[in-house]
Design a protein around this motif. Structure first.
Motif, PDB file in Angstrom:
ATOM      1  N   ASP A 188     113.961  50.359   4.431  1.00 41.08           N
ATOM      2  CA  ASP A 188     114.793  51.520   4.756  1.00 41.08           C
ATOM      3  C   ASP A 188     115.985  51.561   3.803  1.00 41.08           C
ATOM      4  O   ASP A 188     116.069  50.779   2.843  1.00 41.08           O
ATOM      5  N   ALA A 189     116.929  52.453   4.071  1.00 39.51           N
ATOM      6  CA  ALA A 189     118.054  52.674   3.169  1.00 39.51           C
ATOM      7  C   ALA A 189     118.952  51.452   3.037  1.00 39.51           C
ATOM      8  O   ALA A 189     119.617  51.272   2.003  1.00 39.51           O
ATOM      9  N   ALA A 190     118.989  50.596   4.060  1.00 37.67           N
ATOM     10  CA  ALA A 190     119.831  49.397   3.973  1.00 37.67           C
ATOM     11  C   ALA A 190     119.410  48.499   2.814  1.00 37.67           C
ATOM     12  O   ALA A 190     120.233  47.752   2.274  1.00 37.67           O
ATOM     13  N   ASP A 191     118.152  48.584   2.428  1.00 32.49           N
ATOM     14  CA  ASP A 191     117.645  47.716   1.374  1.00 32.49           C
ATOM     15  C   ASP A 191     117.976  48.212  -0.027  1.00 32.49           C
ATOM     16  O   ASP A 191     117.519  47.637  -1.019  1.00 32.49           O
ATOM     17  N   THR A 192     118.799  49.261  -0.112  1.00 32.58           N
ATOM     18  CA  THR A 192     119.265  49.723  -1.418  1.00 32.58           C
ATOM     19  C   THR A 192     120.585  49.071  -1.813  1.00 32.58           C
ATOM     20  O   THR A 192     121.025  49.217  -2.948  1.00 32.58           O
ATOM     21  N   VAL A 193     121.217  48.343  -0.885  1.00 26.19           N
ATOM     22  CA  VAL A 193     122.502  47.710  -1.199  1.00 26.19           C
ATOM     23  C   VAL A 193     122.273  46.258  -1.599  1.00 26.19           C
ATOM     24  O   VAL A 193     121.249  45.657  -1.249  1.00 26.19           O
ATOM     25  N   PRO A 194     123.203  45.657  -2.332  1.00 28.51           N
ATOM     26  CA  PRO A 194     123.024  44.267  -2.787  1.00 28.51           C
ATOM     27  C   PRO A 194     122.980  43.285  -1.623  1.00 28.51           C
ATOM     28  O   PRO A 194     123.628  43.481  -0.598  1.00 28.51           O
ATOM     29  N   PHE A 195     122.216  42.192  -1.821  1.00 28.66           N
ATOM     30  CA  PHE A 195     122.107  41.182  -0.768  1.00 28.66           C
ATOM     31  C   PHE A 195     122.881  39.911  -1.078  1.00 28.66           C
ATOM     32  O   PHE A 195     122.957  39.021  -0.224  1.00 28.66           O
ATOM     33  N   ARG A 196     123.448  39.786  -2.262  1.00 35.80           N
ATOM     34  CA  ARG A 196     124.214  38.575  -2.555  1.00 35.80           C
ATOM     35  C   ARG A 196     125.616  38.703  -1.960  1.00 35.80           C
ATOM     36  O   ARG A 196     126.239  39.774  -2.028  1.00 35.80           O
ATOM     37  N   PRO A 197     126.135  37.627  -1.381  1.00 35.85           N
ATOM     38  CA  PRO A 197     127.476  37.688  -0.770  1.00 35.85           C
ATOM     39  C   PRO A 197     128.566  37.746  -1.823  1.00 35.85           C
ATOM     40  O   PRO A 197     128.337  37.482  -3.011  1.00 35.85           O
ATOM     41  N   ASP A 198     129.764  38.063  -1.370  1.00 37.93           N
ATOM     42  CA  ASP A 198     130.928  38.078  -2.261  1.00 37.93           C
ATOM     43  C   ASP A 198     131.589  36.714  -2.352  1.00 37.93           C
ATOM     44  O   ASP A 198     132.264  36.418  -3.338  1.00 37.93           O
ATOM     45  N   LEU A 199     131.399  35.885  -1.333  1.00 40.11           N
ATOM     46  CA  LEU A 199     131.852  34.492  -1.315  1.00 40.11           C
ATOM     47  C   LEU A 199     130.823  33.685  -0.548  1.00 40.11           C
ATOM     48  O   LEU A 199     130.122  34.219   0.316  1.00 40.11           O
ATOM     49  N   SER A 200     130.754  32.385  -0.837  1.00 38.52           N
ATOM     50  CA  SER A 200     129.793  31.522  -0.159  1.00 38.52           C
ATOM     51  C   SER A 200     130.478  30.227   0.262  1.00 38.52           C
ATOM     52  O   SER A 200     131.084  29.544  -0.568  1.00 38.52           O
ATOM     53  N   ILE A 201     130.382  29.916   1.560  1.00 42.96           N
ATOM     54  CA  ILE A 201     130.965  28.700   2.121  1.00 42.96           C
ATOM     55  C   ILE A 201     129.820  27.818   2.602  1.00 42.96           C
ATOM     56  O   ILE A 201     129.056  28.215   3.483  1.00 42.96           O
ATOM     57  N   LEU A 202     129.682  26.625   2.026  1.00 41.13           N
ATOM     58  CA  LEU A 202     128.557  25.742   2.327  1.00 41.13           C
ATOM     59  C   LEU A 202     129.076  24.445   2.937  1.00 41.13           C
ATOM     60  O   LEU A 202     129.789  23.675   2.284  1.00 41.13           O
ATOM     61  N   LEU A 203     128.723  24.218   4.203  1.00 45.08           N
ATOM     62  CA  LEU A 203     129.151  23.019   4.919  1.00 45.08           C
ATOM     63  C   LEU A 203     128.042  21.984   4.900  1.00 45.08           C
ATOM     64  O   LEU A 203     126.919  22.265   5.322  1.00 45.08           O
ATOM     65  N   TYR A 204     128.374  20.788   4.421  1.00 42.98           N
ATOM     66  CA  TYR A 204     127.415  19.692   4.309  1.00 42.98           C
ATOM     67  C   TYR A 204     125.995  20.216   4.039  1.00 42.98           C
ATOM     68  O   TYR A 204     125.063  19.945   4.774  1.00 42.98           O
ATOM     69  N   PRO A 205     125.825  20.954   2.916  1.00 48.77           N
ATOM     70  CA  PRO A 205     124.552  21.648   2.700  1.00 48.77           C
ATOM     71  C   PRO A 205     123.413  20.709   2.300  1.00 48.77           C
ATOM     72  O   PRO A 205     123.611  19.723   1.585  1.00 48.77           O
ATOM     73  N   VAL A 206     122.228  21.023   2.772  1.00 49.48           N
ATOM     74  CA  VAL A 206     121.004  20.470   2.208  1.00 49.48           C
ATOM     75  C   VAL A 206     120.812  21.214   0.884  1.00 49.48           C
ATOM     76  O   VAL A 206     120.432  22.375   0.878  1.00 49.48           O
ATOM     77  N   ALA A 207     121.112  20.565  -0.220  1.00 51.74           N
ATOM     78  CA  ALA A 207     121.064  21.248  -1.508  1.00 51.74           C
ATOM     79  C   ALA A 207     119.804  20.904  -2.291  1.00 51.74           C
ATOM     80  O   ALA A 207     119.087  21.792  -2.752  1.00 51.74           O
ATOM     81  N   THR A 208     119.525  19.622  -2.421  1.00 50.17           N
ATOM     82  CA  THR A 208     118.393  19.223  -3.245  1.00 50.17           C
ATOM     83  C   THR A 208     117.127  19.044  -2.417  1.00 50.17           C
ATOM     84  O   THR A 208     117.180  18.673  -1.241  1.00 50.17           O
TER      85      THR A 208
END
Length: 320
Positions: A188-208
């Protein structure tokens, strides 16, 4: 921009509430379904959704959602919204998604600072979805787009939409932040806007996803028992292309026995190499999965203030 006194006092009160109350606060009544119909790729999904309560203390709740088939956002609106919005992605090792500890509990703290919060309940990769390991990312991308697409109606700023992910939710939030490719066809129309955030906060992330620092349970649930080298490469945050990604805030306890601190250290090196603005805070103690409730009296208890101060310096929030 600095947090003013009212915001700081409200934040401090919110951090203390989970340990001083006698009855857990009620759930927010507002929810938003992610997809206009069925979630994509569910023809072979036969699981039955459930939500399990693990707490026996009436002062707090500790639920997890498993076998989710209808992903949704739970909305927590502040008394004095400042225009910023936050998508919260709780952890659960990709086996389930916690509801309270890294979801609603954290949302209440950020709402006290004027942030409108959206807690994501996402699908899990082992439940038979056609997208496999991309099923949770489909939900995260769709969720961020919905928050941004609804911003004008909600009185929010579409250019101030951040994500907060914890543990395996930190991995999912990291994928959302780093990857530039959409993982589903527009509905739908919502999928025309960007999905990447403007900031990202990662708490004890599973990264690798690679040995020796991988959280084995998350890798198994996401990629299977014997993932290929290509799959490990593709899903390890520190090996992704972070160029042009938004700023990232990292938080980890050095004594984390479940997700080694090297997950954040390796990711920080990758962010620096890619020129991504990043701030990292490492605490001597705190363990894993502490959220905002399990660190009373420990140094890591200040993390929400640190994250908000960082976000304020980047213009995500202003004085209330």
């Amino acid at each position: 921009m600095d947090l003013n006194r009212r915001t700081a006092l409200g934040l401090a009160a919110a951090v203390m509430t989970p340990v001083s109350q006698t009855v857990a606060p009620p759930d927010p009544a507002e929810t938003i379904r992610l997809w206009p119909g069925r979630a994509p790729g569910g023809d072979r999904v036969t699981v039955t959704p459930r939500v399990v309560e693990r707490s026996t203390d009436p002062a707090f709740r500790d639920r997890f959602a498993q076998y989710t088939t209808e992903p949704l956002l739970t909305v927590l609106r502040p008394a004095r919204p400042n225009g910023a919005s936050l998508l919260l992605i709780p952890g659960g090792g990709y086996k389930w998604a916690v509801v309270d500890k890294e979801g609603l509990d954290c949302a209440r703290v950020f709402a006290a600072a004027g942030v409108t919060c959206f807690v994501l309940r996402y699908r899990l990769p082992g439940d038979g979805w056609a997208a496999g390991p991309d099923a949770p990312l489909q939900d995260a991308q769709r969720a961020l787009r919905l928050v941004r697409a609804r911003a004008a109606v909600d009185g929010l700023d579409p250019a101030r939409v951040a994500v907060l992910g914890a543990s395996a939710g930190g991995h999912l939030a990291g994928m959302l932040t780093a990857r530039a490719d959409a993982t589903y066809a527009a509905v739908d129309a919502a999928d025309t806007v960007p999905f990447r955030p403007d900031l990202s906060i990662l708490l004890y992330p599973v990264a690798t996803m690679a040995d020796p620092f991988v959280h084995a349970g998350s890798r198994r649930e996401l990629l299977g028992e014997t993932p290929s080298a290509e799959a490990i490469e593709r899903h390890s945050l520190e090996r992704m292309d972070w160029r042009d990604a938004p700023p990232v805030f990292l938080l980890h306890a050095i004594d984390d026995g479940a997700v080694p601190v090297e997950n954040s250290l390796q990711l920080l090196s990758a962010l620096r190499a890619a020129g991504v603005p990043a701030e990292a805070h490492l605490f001597e103690e705190g363990g894993h999965g502490f959220g905002v409730r399990l660190i009373e009296g420990r140094p890591a208890a200040v993390w929400p203030q640190l994250a908000l101060a960082w976000a304020a310096r980047r213009g995500w929030i202003t004085q209330v």
